[in-house]
Design an enzyme around this catalytic site. Sequence first.
Site, short mmCIF file in Angstrom:
data_model
loop_
_atom_site.label_atom_id
_atom_site.label_comp_id
_atom_site.label_asym_id
_atom_site.label_seq_id
_atom_site.Cartn_x
_atom_site.Cartn_y
_atom_site.Cartn_z
CB SER A 168 38.15 37.97 43.17
OG SER A 168 37.71 39.25 42.76
CE1 TYR A 180 34.28 37.11 47.45
CE2 TYR A 180 35.32 38.78 46.09
CZ TYR A 180 34.73 37.55 46.21
OH TYR A 180 34.58 36.74 45.11
#
Length: 394
Positions: A168, A180
């Site tokens: 990401s 995350y």
Amino acid sequence: MWAAVSLLLLLLLLARLWRRGALPLEPAGRAVLITGCDSGFGHLLALRLHRLGFTVFAGCLCPSGEGARRLQREAAVGPGHLRVLRLDVTRDRDVLAAKEMVLSHLPEQGFWGLVNNAGISTFGETGWLSMEKYEKFADVNLLGSIRTTLAFLPLLRKYKGRIVFMSSVIAYFTLGNGIYSMTKAAIEKFCDALRLEMKKFGVQVCIIQPGNYARSTQIQPPVSAEEIWNELSEEEKAVYNKEYVQERANFFNSILSEGSPNSSEVVDAMVDALMSPAPKARYMVAKLKEKALVFVCTLFPTVVMDSVLSYALSKVKLGPHCTEPCSRSLPPCRGSSLPSARKPATRLRTLPHPPFRGRKGALPYLAPLTVLKAAAAEGNGWEQRLKAAAEGSG
């Protein structure tokens, strides 16, 4: 010397363009295993590869769930072969069982690709999350990908296949989901090492770096300030107030609502990583403003990025603790452990920010030159504070 370096780079670029112009591989008879196919990118990729003619092993956390059943219905017609299997990437026995199924149903061209797509996301500042949650995220997002990779590495070396990892742009910066971001940054480094080590075997390793696709994948549903507050420890409740939690939740939800609904852009990149004669090491599939943030992170001093992100969070302040409800939608504050009824005001300690103007609640993706020009316009005081912050940040 620079002329020789420039010539070498030009030759490498031309060679790459020539290789990418070659015909893509023939998918028939090649097997691909995908994790996290219950929904999102994994679900869409499994269908796409099935329709292209691959033999697809779709790993689902809940093979009897609605997502897996829908996948089987949608794959009823197509040139490929699709099998749904139970695959919890945190369990060694699930990964070994998946490997046995692949070996027992291996097509004539062998095992071509492993797509490590499974992942989870959440919201919360560092101190708001329990150690158990950190362990769970590391196990799913990081160790889960490593677990499946190690299991299938012998097959990938044998057939000179591809390994695709879902990362990401959040691997470069974070705004409320550091847990995350941490796992994605770790995956990036694992891939960097693996990519170099696998070159001698003809195995290619690719990283997919999507931007904000929360609206299309639902990996991160809207967060609830009520639930966040109820899960905070007493120590954290003594520091933060409910209005701050509500504002942070609203800020994060506003970012989620701006996510792209077009998942096919990311799936296209994943397919190219599996089928291109010369796949890229990294596929960044993101909006221009997200790419600009990554550009700032990678090429500018840390203080510049800190200034941009600090401004984004500057309107979300820690207010004074109170003995009355801070929000109608939330229960009364429990207050702090201080004996005095009058609680001292506490504010976030952030870098001083230049007087930018932006839409309230929106993430200001600002080019670095804009940051520096606005900083200079404020005068020598800002320049000195910026220099002091740079020395302190390392």
